[in-house]
Design a protein around this motif. Sequence first.
Motif, short mmCIF file in Angstrom:
data_model
loop_
_atom_site.label_atom_id
_atom_site.label_comp_id
_atom_site.label_asym_id
_atom_site.label_seq_id
_atom_site.Cartn_x
_atom_site.Cartn_y
_atom_site.Cartn_z
N GLY A 185 32.19 34.99 26.67
CA GLY A 185 30.85 34.60 27.07
C GLY A 185 30.77 34.19 28.53
N LYS A 186 31.83 34.49 29.29
CA LYS A 186 31.88 34.02 30.68
C LYS A 186 30.68 34.45 31.52
CE LYS A 186 35.67 36.14 31.65
NZ LYS A 186 35.98 36.84 30.43
N SER A 187 30.29 35.73 31.40
CA SER A 187 29.21 36.20 32.28
C SER A 187 27.88 35.53 31.96
CB SER A 187 29.03 37.72 32.17
OG SER A 187 30.19 38.34 32.62
N TYR A 247 37.47 44.54 39.10
CA TYR A 247 38.59 45.22 38.41
C TYR A 247 38.07 46.44 37.65
CZ TYR A 247 41.63 41.39 39.67
OH TYR A 247 42.36 40.48 40.39
N ARG A 248 36.90 46.28 37.05
CA ARG A 248 36.31 47.41 36.32
C ARG A 248 35.95 48.55 37.29
NH1 ARG A 248 34.66 46.52 31.10
NH2 ARG A 248 35.16 44.44 30.32
N ALA A 249 35.40 48.21 38.45
CA ALA A 249 35.05 49.24 39.44
C ALA A 249 36.31 49.99 39.88
CB ALA A 249 34.38 48.60 40.66
N LEU A 276 46.24 45.55 43.70
CA LEU A 276 44.84 45.59 43.24
C LEU A 276 44.28 44.17 43.17
CD1 LEU A 276 43.08 48.05 42.52
CD2 LEU A 276 45.49 48.59 42.57
N ARG A 277 45.11 43.22 42.74
CA ARG A 277 44.66 41.82 42.69
C ARG A 277 44.36 41.35 44.12
NH1 ARG A 277 44.66 40.52 37.71
NH2 ARG A 277 43.79 38.49 38.18
N ALA A 278 45.19 41.76 45.07
CA ALA A 278 44.96 41.35 46.46
C ALA A 278 43.65 41.97 46.98
CB ALA A 278 46.14 41.77 47.33
N ARG A 305 39.50 35.45 35.24
CA ARG A 305 40.70 35.00 34.54
C ARG A 305 41.46 33.96 35.36
NH1 ARG A 305 38.42 38.20 31.88
NH2 ARG A 305 39.16 39.50 30.16
N ASP A 306 41.48 34.16 36.69
CA ASP A 306 42.34 33.35 37.55
C ASP A 306 41.55 32.72 38.71
OD1 ASP A 306 41.71 35.69 38.87
OD2 ASP A 306 43.73 36.02 39.67
N MET A 307 40.24 32.50 38.47
CA MET A 307 39.42 31.94 39.56
C MET A 307 39.87 30.52 39.90
SD MET A 307 37.41 34.38 40.41
CE MET A 307 38.88 35.31 40.10
N ARG A 342 30.17 39.07 19.06
CA ARG A 342 29.24 38.98 20.20
C ARG A 342 29.21 40.30 20.97
NH1 ARG A 342 31.67 33.45 22.51
NH2 ARG A 342 30.70 31.96 21.09
N ARG A 343 30.39 40.87 21.20
CA ARG A 343 30.44 42.10 22.01
C ARG A 343 29.84 43.29 21.26
NH1 ARG A 343 33.69 42.46 27.20
NH2 ARG A 343 32.14 40.82 27.45
N ALA A 344 29.89 43.24 19.93
CA ALA A 344 29.34 44.35 19.14
C ALA A 344 27.85 44.53 19.41
CB ALA A 344 29.60 44.12 17.65
N LEU A 397 44.31 43.38 21.92
CA LEU A 397 45.26 44.12 22.77
C LEU A 397 45.06 43.72 24.24
CD1 LEU A 397 47.34 46.38 22.38
CD2 LEU A 397 45.52 48.03 22.82
N ARG A 398 43.80 43.62 24.66
CA ARG A 398 43.52 43.29 26.07
C ARG A 398 43.95 41.85 26.37
NH1 ARG A 398 38.57 42.89 29.18
NH2 ARG A 398 37.27 43.24 27.35
N ASP A 399 43.75 40.91 25.41
CA ASP A 399 44.22 39.52 25.60
C ASP A 399 45.72 39.54 25.87
OD1 ASP A 399 41.72 38.50 24.97
OD2 ASP A 399 42.29 37.81 22.97
N ARG A 444 47.61 42.01 27.03
CA ARG A 444 47.93 42.61 28.33
C ARG A 444 47.51 41.72 29.50
NH1 ARG A 444 45.51 48.47 26.80
NH2 ARG A 444 47.29 49.30 25.67
N ASP A 445 46.47 40.88 29.29
CA ASP A 445 45.95 40.04 30.37
C ASP A 445 46.64 38.68 30.42
OD1 ASP A 445 44.07 41.84 31.33
OD2 ASP A 445 42.43 41.03 30.11
N ARG A 446 47.56 38.44 29.48
CA ARG A 446 48.11 37.08 29.32
C ARG A 446 48.62 36.49 30.64
NH1 ARG A 446 48.65 34.82 24.60
NH2 ARG A 446 48.74 36.74 23.43
O1 CDP Z 1 33.87 40.44 30.08
P1 CDP Z 1 35.31 40.64 29.76
O2 CDP Z 1 36.01 39.35 29.56
O3 CDP Z 1 35.53 41.62 28.66
O4 CDP Z 1 36.00 41.34 30.97
P2 CDP Z 1 35.84 41.11 32.53
O5 CDP Z 1 35.70 39.67 32.88
O6 CDP Z 1 34.84 42.07 33.04
O7 CDP Z 1 37.31 41.56 33.01
C1 CDP Z 1 37.77 42.86 32.78
C2 CDP Z 1 39.26 42.88 33.02
O8 CDP Z 1 39.54 42.62 34.39
C3 CDP Z 1 40.12 41.89 32.25
O9 CDP Z 1 40.49 42.39 30.98
C4 CDP Z 1 41.33 41.70 33.16
O10 CDP Z 1 42.27 42.73 32.95
C5 CDP Z 1 40.75 41.89 34.54
N1 CDP Z 1 40.47 40.63 35.24
C6 CDP Z 1 41.52 39.97 35.85
O11 CDP Z 1 42.67 40.39 35.71
N2 CDP Z 1 41.29 38.87 36.60
C7 CDP Z 1 40.05 38.40 36.76
N3 CDP Z 1 39.84 37.34 37.52
C8 CDP Z 1 38.96 39.04 36.12
C9 CDP Z 1 39.20 40.15 35.35
#
Ligand code: CDP
Length: 205
Positions: free
Chosen positions: A12-14, A35-37, A103-105, A123-125, A149-151, A167-169, A171-173
């Motif tokens: 629900g971050k956005s 990251y999506r772009a 890419l993070r940089a 994720r890392d703000m 919620r995402r559905a 799976l994404r959680d 990979r993003d750990r």
């Molecule tokens: O909205 P949702 O949480 O699904 O995804 P998002 O915030 O749009 O982020 C998409 C992807 O970008 C995540 O799954 C991470 O792989 C990556 N991400 C990241 O690594 N670091 C961030 N600060 C934001 C996003």
Amino acid sequence: MIVTIDGVAASGKSSVSSGVARALGVPYVSSGLLYRAATLLAHEAGLSPHDPALVPHLEAQPLRFEPLAGGNRLWLGTRELTADVQSAAVDAGVSAVAARPELRAWVDRRLRALTPPFVAEGRDMGTAVFPHAQAKFYLTASARVRAGRRAAERPEAVDEIEAALILRDERDRAQSVPAPEAHVIDTGPLSLQGVIDTILAALPQ
Ligand code: CDP
């Protein structure tokens, strides 16, 4: 002032960041959109996340990021990418892109060039990008609640969405650890407005 709102996928971050930003009268910044772009543009150019040509390719694109309080928009020249980056294909590829340090940089450079005040979400703000933020939050919820919620926003079935989120959680750990001083909020039992109010009440006066 910078407020950071980090958390797991679909926590629900956005929506929360937009609500908090509107209440404060400042923009919010969705780092995930960048990251999506990068993921969409890599796919379209046929470049793998490991390809050393990817960052130079991104730097050469007329990519414009509009962080507004009501919603963040992305443009490639006159083509709007905002909806295109919210797809199951981008969901599936984005963590591999986000795991690449270069890419993070690239994302971090764009974020640090923005002028505060704003609410930054991702994720890392609160850890890597804005460690001196005045207030930090980290949102969680069970995978089932998040998938439900995402559905409402995606064409896929809820079970499929839940499996992809888990799976994404995983990979993003590495890039999604709460700052030690972050307020951790389980959004499961709360409404959207409930989460926004909890954050507003915890902000320094
Ligand atoms: O909205 P949702 O949480 O699904 O995804 P998002 O915030 O749009 O982020 C998409 C992807 O970008 C995540 O799954 C991470 O792989 C990556 N991400 C990241 O690594 N670091 C961030 N600060 C934001 C996003």
